[in-house]
Design a protein around this motif. Structure first.
Motif, PDB file in Angstrom:
ATOM      1  N   ALA A 130       1.030  -1.146   0.119  1.00  6.39           N
ATOM      2  CA  ALA A 130       0.180   0.343   0.224  1.00  6.39           C
ATOM      3  C   ALA A 130       1.232   1.096   0.384  1.00  6.39           C
ATOM      4  CB  ALA A 130      -1.019   0.125   1.804  1.00  6.39           C
ATOM      5  N   ASP A 131       0.674   2.218  -0.203  1.00  9.30           N
ATOM      6  CA  ASP A 131       1.844   3.799  -0.527  1.00  9.30           C
ATOM      7  C   ASP A 131       1.128   4.718   0.601  1.00  9.30           C
ATOM      8  OD1 ASP A 131       1.543   2.660  -3.236  1.00  9.30           O
ATOM      9  OD2 ASP A 131       0.484   4.271  -3.620  1.00  9.30           O
ATOM     10  N   HIS A 132       0.048   4.022   1.531  1.00  9.54           N
ATOM     11  CA  HIS A 132      -0.004   4.693   3.194  1.00  9.54           C
ATOM     12  C   HIS A 132      -0.064   3.553   4.193  1.00  9.54           C
ATOM     13  CE1 HIS A 132      -2.124   6.930  -0.562  1.00  9.54           C
ATOM     14  NE2 HIS A 132      -1.584   8.290   0.662  1.00  9.54           N
ATOM     15  N   VAL A 133       0.256   4.269   5.323  1.00  8.36           N
ATOM     16  CA  VAL A 133       0.228   3.394   6.539  1.00  8.36           C
ATOM     17  C   VAL A 133      -1.278   4.433   7.376  1.00  8.36           C
ATOM     18  CG1 VAL A 133       2.326   3.390   6.637  1.00  8.36           C
ATOM     19  CG2 VAL A 133       1.827   4.913   7.663  1.00  8.36           C
ATOM     20  N   VAL A 192     -16.445  -3.651  -1.189  1.00  5.45           N
ATOM     21  CA  VAL A 192     -16.059  -5.059  -1.632  1.00  5.45           C
ATOM     22  C   VAL A 192     -16.310  -5.080  -2.804  1.00  5.45           C
ATOM     23  CG1 VAL A 192     -16.852  -7.158  -1.149  1.00  5.45           C
ATOM     24  CG2 VAL A 192     -16.945  -5.567   0.631  1.00  5.45           C
ATOM     25  N   VAL A 193     -16.868  -4.506  -3.595  1.00  5.98           N
ATOM     26  CA  VAL A 193     -17.033  -4.721  -5.920  1.00  5.98           C
ATOM     27  C   VAL A 193     -15.484  -3.948  -6.145  1.00  5.98           C
ATOM     28  CG1 VAL A 193     -17.506  -3.500  -7.417  1.00  5.98           C
ATOM     29  CG2 VAL A 193     -18.757  -5.031  -5.694  1.00  5.98           C
ATOM     30  N   LEU A 194     -15.455  -2.220  -4.944  1.00  2.00           N
ATOM     31  CA  LEU A 194     -14.191  -1.735  -5.610  1.00  2.00           C
ATOM     32  C   LEU A 194     -13.192  -2.429  -5.700  1.00  2.00           C
ATOM     33  CD1 LEU A 194     -15.938   2.063  -5.089  1.00  2.00           C
ATOM     34  CD2 LEU A 194     -15.563   1.091  -7.098  1.00  2.00           C
ATOM     35  N   TRP A 195     -12.572  -2.787  -3.979  1.00  2.00           N
ATOM     36  CA  TRP A 195     -11.609  -3.353  -3.631  1.00  2.00           C
ATOM     37  C   TRP A 195     -11.129  -4.651  -4.327  1.00  2.00           C
ATOM     38  CZ3 TRP A 195     -10.078  -8.424  -2.316  1.00  2.00           C
ATOM     39  CH2 TRP A 195      -8.782  -8.129  -1.096  1.00  2.00           C
ATOM     40  N   ALA A 196     -11.983  -5.393  -5.009  1.00  2.00           N
ATOM     41  CA  ALA A 196     -11.873  -6.771  -6.017  1.00  2.00           C
ATOM     42  C   ALA A 196     -11.509  -5.526  -6.746  1.00  2.00           C
ATOM     43  CB  ALA A 196     -13.071  -7.450  -5.953  1.00  2.00           C
ATOM     44  N   LEU A 197     -11.876  -5.120  -7.913  1.00  2.00           N
ATOM     45  CA  LEU A 197     -11.614  -4.564  -9.005  1.00  2.00           C
ATOM     46  C   LEU A 197     -10.819  -4.038  -9.226  1.00  2.00           C
ATOM     47  CD1 LEU A 197     -15.682  -3.534 -10.427  1.00  2.00           C
ATOM     48  CD2 LEU A 197     -13.852  -5.646 -10.913  1.00  2.00           C
ATOM     49  N   LEU A 198     -10.202  -3.210  -7.660  1.00  2.00           N
ATOM     50  CA  LEU A 198      -9.023  -2.430  -8.073  1.00  2.00           C
ATOM     51  C   LEU A 198      -8.069  -2.884  -7.135  1.00  2.00           C
ATOM     52  CD1 LEU A 198     -10.483   1.282  -7.139  1.00  2.00           C
ATOM     53  CD2 LEU A 198      -9.462   0.357  -9.406  1.00  2.00           C
ATOM     54  N   ILE A 199      -7.964  -3.391  -5.763  1.00  2.00           N
ATOM     55  CA  ILE A 199      -7.279  -4.222  -5.413  1.00  2.00           C
ATOM     56  C   ILE A 199      -6.373  -5.646  -5.705  1.00  2.00           C
ATOM     57  CG2 ILE A 199      -6.051  -4.909  -2.587  1.00  2.00           C
ATOM     58  CD1 ILE A 199      -6.293  -1.317  -3.996  1.00  2.00           C
ATOM     59  N   LEU A 200      -6.925  -6.486  -5.628  1.00  2.30           N
ATOM     60  CA  LEU A 200      -6.391  -7.585  -6.833  1.00  2.30           C
ATOM     61  C   LEU A 200      -5.935  -7.454  -7.554  1.00  2.30           C
ATOM     62  CD1 LEU A 200     -10.346  -9.796  -5.903  1.00  2.30           C
ATOM     63  CD2 LEU A 200      -7.791 -10.294  -4.662  1.00  2.30           C
ATOM     64  N   ASP A 246      -6.352  -0.201   0.419  1.00  4.92           N
ATOM     65  CA  ASP A 246      -5.493  -0.698   0.967  1.00  4.92           C
ATOM     66  C   ASP A 246      -5.107  -0.204   1.887  1.00  4.92           C
ATOM     67  OD1 ASP A 246      -3.916  -3.314   0.080  1.00  4.92           O
ATOM     68  OD2 ASP A 246      -2.397  -1.740  -1.124  1.00  4.92           O
ATOM     69  N   VAL A 247      -5.169  -0.280   2.699  1.00  2.01           N
ATOM     70  CA  VAL A 247      -4.774  -0.449   3.874  1.00  2.01           C
ATOM     71  C   VAL A 247      -5.873  -0.888   4.748  1.00  2.01           C
ATOM     72  CG1 VAL A 247      -4.067   1.635   5.762  1.00  2.01           C
ATOM     73  CG2 VAL A 247      -3.130   1.659   3.793  1.00  2.01           C
ATOM     74  N   VAL A 248      -6.731  -0.303   5.524  1.00  5.93           N
ATOM     75  CA  VAL A 248      -8.376  -0.272   5.727  1.00  5.93           C
ATOM     76  C   VAL A 248      -9.012  -1.559   5.913  1.00  5.93           C
ATOM     77  CG1 VAL A 248     -10.506   0.179   7.043  1.00  5.93           C
ATOM     78  CG2 VAL A 248      -9.052   2.275   6.078  1.00  5.93           C
ATOM     79  N   LEU A 249      -8.640  -2.909   4.767  1.00  3.22           N
ATOM     80  CA  LEU A 249      -9.562  -3.412   4.258  1.00  3.22           C
ATOM     81  C   LEU A 249      -7.868  -5.165   4.285  1.00  3.22           C
ATOM     82  CD1 LEU A 249     -12.458  -2.819   1.730  1.00  3.22           C
ATOM     83  CD2 LEU A 249     -12.531  -2.868   3.385  1.00  3.22           C
TER      84      LEU A 249
END
Length: 218
Positions: free
Chosen positions: A55-58, A93-101, A186-189
């Protein structure tokens, strides 16, 4: 050192996230003594410093053993303290799956390609993990509406929930109408807890729960 730790904790508490490029964040990541004292200070309050190298942040987060007493139990893995409705959580969750995975996959592939090619490079300085911008993962906002509006309460509700997630810092929208990850996504989830569930089909179940009931045939 104590003052620097106090400043870092105060800034993280006030701002939620800080970039890895921040001077005190860099110190927390690279200075073992500073990191140990920081974690000890936070542990007294049931918190911990969360540094995800991809992740780019902490950020700060609850220690696992304090989740139940603070969050009121984990009857659902979607429990949250942001007051988000079910359809907004489903969108998150959709956004996380489409962006982070896909971002994580590209980061891992890029990292593997940059590993030393032969024995002579074994002790070469390790290169940093590629950041989000360099791997270029995004979603067209129009495509999100087209693909998920019917499953997430309609276009108007999806637009409202997307606005909420933008304000909270989970996603950002570019001038070209592309959605990219925000500092919190990408930090909280937690990737380790989320990825398996998404890949095992939890996203399908979640969308089904968030969808409005189909009208009965007359």
């Amino acid at each position: 050192m104590d003052k620097d730790i106090a400043i870092l904790i105060a800034r993280l508490s006030a701002k939620q996230v800080l970039p890895r490029s921040d001077a005190l964040v860099r110190r927390a990541i690279t200075d073992a003594s500073f990191h140990e004292l920081l974690q000890a200070r936070l542990a007294e309050c049931g918190l911990e410093f969360h540094d995800n190298p991809y992740a780019d942040h902490v950020a700060l987060r609850l220690k696992r053993e304090f989740e139940s007493p603070v969050m009121g139990g984990e009857s659902s893995w979607l429990s949250n303290n942001l007051g988000l409705p079910r359809d907004a959580i489903a969108l998150l969750v959709v956004l996380w799956a489409l962006l982070i995975l896909p971002k994580r996959q590209r980061q891992i592939e890029r990292k593997q390609k940059e590993q030393p090619a032969d024995q002579s490079e074994m002790f070469a300085q390790e290169k940093p993990i590629p950041d989000a911008a360099s791997v270029g993962v995004s979603i067209a906002t129009a495509a999100l509406y087209s693909d998920f509006a019917d499953r997430l309460g309609g276009r108007t509700k999806l637009q409202a929930n997307l606005g909420t997630l933008k304000r909270l810092g989970f996603v950002e929208e570019t001038r070209k109408g592309e959605l990219v990850e925000g500092p919190l996504l990408d930090v909280v989830l937690d990737y380790n807890r989320m990825a398996g569930r998404i890949l095992d089909g939890a996203l399908t179940d979640l969308l089904a729960q968030a969808s409005p009931p189909a009208p009965e045939a007359s």
